[in-house]
Design a protein around this motif. Structure first.
Motif, PDB file in Angstrom:
ATOM      1  N   HIS A 107       0.858  -1.186   0.000  1.00  0.00           N
ATOM      2  CA  HIS A 107       0.000   0.000   0.000  1.00  0.00           C
ATOM      3  C   HIS A 107       0.896   1.238   0.000  1.00  0.00           C
ATOM      4  N   SER A 108       0.316   2.402  -0.141  1.00  0.00           N
ATOM      5  CA  SER A 108       1.104   3.636  -0.209  1.00  0.00           C
ATOM      6  C   SER A 108       1.899   3.889   1.079  1.00  0.00           C
ATOM      7  N   LYS A 165       0.624  -5.900   0.866  1.00  0.00           N
ATOM      8  CA  LYS A 165      -0.639  -6.477   0.410  1.00  0.00           C
ATOM      9  C   LYS A 165      -0.477  -7.998   0.419  1.00  0.00           C
TER      10      LYS A 165
END
Length: 112
Positions: free
Chosen positions: A3-4, A9
């Motif tokens: 994820h940012s 993930k």
């Protein structure tokens, strides 16, 4: 794969397990690695430590499949890294649930 905020993930774990199963320096075992008619795929390699290993999956409905291996004690793992304990049918033969989820094996070469 993350994820940012760099939290992994689910694909991160699957990729990690692939890299553990086929580390850098592994060499592909030449030969047939797929049976397109049956929708069964089984690329294999030799790891830098000399251990034969590979992965298998199918495109069809999940089903148990008898797989024959040349080699000693075969160990199996799911794509998430969980140890699998398929039923040993005989000398080098195991009953393995095959689906679209890769099953990694190590310790011998899949003869089919």
């Amino acid at each position: 794969l993350t994820h940012s905020n760099f939290v992994p993930k689910p694909a991160w774990g699957a990729y990690r397990n692939f890299v553990l199963a086929r580390p850098a320096g592994s060499v592909q075992i030449p030969g047939v690695w797929k049976d397109e008619k049956a929708g069964f795929y089984f690329p294999q390699w030799i790891r830098p430590d000399g251990v034969k290993a590979g992965v298998c999956w199918s495109c069809g409905s999940p089903r148990k499949r008898a797989l024959r291996f040349g080699g000693g004690n075969i160990r199996f793992r799911s794509c998430t890294g969980l140890e699998l304990k398929p039923v040993k049918l005989g000398d080098g033969e195991y009953s393995v649930m095959i689906s679209g989820d890769p099953v990694y094996f190590e310790g011998g070469e899949l003869i089919r």
